[in-house]
Design a protein around this motif. Structure first.
Motif, PDB file in Angstrom:
ATOM      1  N   ASN A 146       0.821  -1.214   0.000  1.00  0.00           N
ATOM      2  CA  ASN A 146       0.000   0.000   0.000  1.00  0.00           C
ATOM      3  C   ASN A 146       0.855   1.264   0.000  1.00  0.00           C
ATOM      4  N   TYR A 147       2.023   1.176   0.616  1.00  0.00           N
ATOM      5  CA  TYR A 147       2.965   2.306   0.569  1.00  0.00           C
ATOM      6  C   TYR A 147       3.263   2.655  -0.892  1.00  0.00           C
ATOM      7  N   PHE A 148       3.515   1.643  -1.724  1.00  0.00           N
ATOM      8  CA  PHE A 148       3.781   1.895  -3.148  1.00  0.00           C
ATOM      9  C   PHE A 148       2.529   2.421  -3.854  1.00  0.00           C
ATOM     10  N   ARG A 149       1.363   1.863  -3.505  1.00  0.00           N
ATOM     11  CA  ARG A 149       0.117   2.297  -4.165  1.00  0.00           C
ATOM     12  C   ARG A 149      -0.150   3.771  -3.870  1.00  0.00           C
ATOM     13  N   PHE A 150       0.164   4.183  -2.649  1.00  0.00           N
ATOM     14  CA  PHE A 150      -0.056   5.593  -2.310  1.00  0.00           C
ATOM     15  C   PHE A 150       0.962   6.512  -2.985  1.00  0.00           C
ATOM     16  N   HIS A 151       1.939   5.932  -3.628  1.00  0.00           N
ATOM     17  CA  HIS A 151       2.837   6.740  -4.452  1.00  0.00           C
ATOM     18  C   HIS A 151       2.281   6.878  -5.867  1.00  0.00           C
ATOM     19  N   GLY A 152       1.087   6.335  -6.070  1.00  0.00           N
ATOM     20  CA  GLY A 152       0.397   6.549  -7.339  1.00  0.00           C
ATOM     21  C   GLY A 152       0.698   5.531  -8.419  1.00  0.00           C
ATOM     22  N   ALA A 172       1.690   2.859   4.661  1.00  0.00           N
ATOM     23  CA  ALA A 172       2.468   2.105   5.654  1.00  0.00           C
ATOM     24  C   ALA A 172       1.806   2.115   7.028  1.00  0.00           C
ATOM     25  N   GLU A 173       0.775   2.928   7.172  1.00  0.00           N
ATOM     26  CA  GLU A 173       0.013   3.025   8.428  1.00  0.00           C
ATOM     27  C   GLU A 173       0.912   3.365   9.622  1.00  0.00           C
ATOM     28  N   MET A 174       1.809   4.298   9.397  1.00  0.00           N
ATOM     29  CA  MET A 174       2.712   4.728  10.471  1.00  0.00           C
ATOM     30  C   MET A 174       2.098   5.875  11.269  1.00  0.00           C
ATOM     31  N   THR A 175       2.493   5.997  12.529  1.00  0.00           N
ATOM     32  CA  THR A 175       2.090   7.150  13.332  1.00  0.00           C
ATOM     33  C   THR A 175       2.955   8.346  12.919  1.00  0.00           C
TER      34      THR A 175
END
Lengths: 177, 236
Positions: A29-35, A140-143
């Motif tokens: 998802n980290y990569f997906r949020f990079h478009g 990445a669902e990081m705080t």
């Protein structure tokens, strides 16, 4: 010799299978949020895990958590990906159509009309630093605290930037509808 | 702050992707297990093998003796011990740390020439860095990788020795020809989790080259045996 002892020690302690299973959806998802599109996100995720698996002997538990180490590898993989893609495409295409940076499979072409595709394109057009913060927060669902450690920015600064970017994204999404 | 649209953007990985990735990582696991096996010095391992053969020759029947000799074989000038067990036994595992460097640096520090195949399948790109393992007995091994999007890694492992004895699964070796010369193709590998030899599509091609052993590895679903042979044949 000390290094060898440390390597043996962490080899006993780290449960790689569990760490990888936990990190897999977050890294993808980290990569997906990079478009990038889903198939590209899968390729980049696979590449990240293959690098991590090969280099796991060099991971030192006293230096960082496994997840932090994995996201550092993911971050470099993402930078390499965009750098390579940019080299492959003429500049005018990049300026006019940033979405052409990504692959165009028939399966994913069907997604283009929906909201997620719209959001993906908007994310892709974001400045790199803002996109990275959104990817760390929501992919990445990081705080905010973990993002601060990862990026070197202050927590307050991260909160402010995220607030602004989310509002802008929301407005853009509404405008697209 | 309304961020539901961002949370909704998340997806779960496809099960097929997770399974495929798991399979791709297994080739690395299998290669690591071979590194662990080769903590045994090749010469010492050869001596143990010889002693075992002699012991069997004195104690078992001629028929069984003939079969045992099949298990210790030499294909294409490379020595193999085919076994159903893990040859490392129950002794504690030691991870030998590797050194990462560029290919140019590796070529400068290694005491042998590193040749690369001129041809690899379309889409595969050489990684910028290589890894070197040094064993206490002076044997050195270099790992070179090629990546292709969505495909299993292609690895070239070069060992600075031609007399190493490689542990492989029973019935996993076959002879192939590389530019008319004999070489060994090994299918499958050691599954470290299940503690057994199994074939999940891993291919390893052992080719003596100069005074070293070149081992090309990949997965058959992405690189066929014919392609692996073509890669080896393109060595200068």
């Amino acid at each position: 010799m000390d290094r060898l002892k440390r390597l043996l020690e962490h080899e006993k302690v780290v449960n790689w299978e569990k760490e990888f299973a936990t990190a897999l959806p977050r890294i993808m998802n980290y990569f997906r949020f990079h478009g990038v599109e889903n198939l590209v996100a899968e390729d980049l995720t696979a590449s990240t895990f293959e690098k991590a698996w090969r280099k796991r002997q060099s991971y030192l538990s006293e230096k960082s958590k496994v997840s932090t180490w994995l996201f550092t590898i993911a971050h470099h993989t993402m930078i390499d990906y965009f750098r390579t893609r940019i080299k492959e495409l003429p500049l005018d295409i990049l300026e006019d159509r940033p979405e052409r940076l990504v692959s165009n499979s028939p399966e994913e072409a069907a997604q283009r009309s929906d909201d997620k595709e719209c959001l993906r394109r908007i994310l892709l057009a974001l400045p790199e630093r803002e996109r990275e913060l959104i990817a760390l927060k929501y992919g990445a669902e990081m705080t905010n605290r973990a993002i601060a450690k990862q990026t070197g920015l202050s927590e307050t600064n991260i909160g402010t930037i995220l607030n602004r970017v989310i509002k802008a994204l929301h407005t853009q999404m509404e405008d697209e509808k | 702050m309304n961020d539901k649209f961002l949370k909704d953007f998340r997806i779960e990985p496809r099960p097929a992707f997770v399974q495929d990735l798991s399979l791709r990582l297994q080739i690395h696991e299998e290669q690591t297990s071979l590194v662990k096996t080769h903590r045994l010095r090749p010469i010492a391992f050869g001596a143990i093998t010889l002693l075992l053969i002699l012991a069997f020759m004195f104690t078992i029947s001629p028929a069984a003796r003939a079969q045992v000799q099949d298990w210790f074989s030499q294909v294409g000038g490379v020595f193999f011990t085919a076994t159903g067990d893990y040859p490392g036994g129950d002794e504690p595992v030691t991870i030998v740390p590797s050194e990462e460097m560029s290919l140019i640096e590796a070529r400068a520090v290694l005491p042998f020439t590193v040749d690369l195949p001129v041809w690899v399948p379309e889409g595969y790109v050489l990684e910028e860095t290589v890894n070197i393992l040094r064993f206490g007995d002076g044997v050195e091994r270099v790992f070179i990788h090629w990546n292709a999007p969505g495909k299993a890694l292609l690895e070239l492992k070069i060992e600075d020795a031609v007399n190493s004895n490689w542990a492989v699964g029973l019935g996993s070796i076959e002879e192939v020809l590389i530019n008319g010369k004999s070489a060994a193709l090994v299918r499958g590998g050691w599954n470290f989790d299940k503690k057994q030899w199994e074939n999940q599509g891993q291919l390893q091609l052992y080719v003596p080259h100069q005074a070293q052993t070149y081992i090309f590895s990949s997965m058959e679903k992405d690189i066929s045996i014919d392609e692996l042979i073509l890669i080896a044949e393109s060595l200068p």
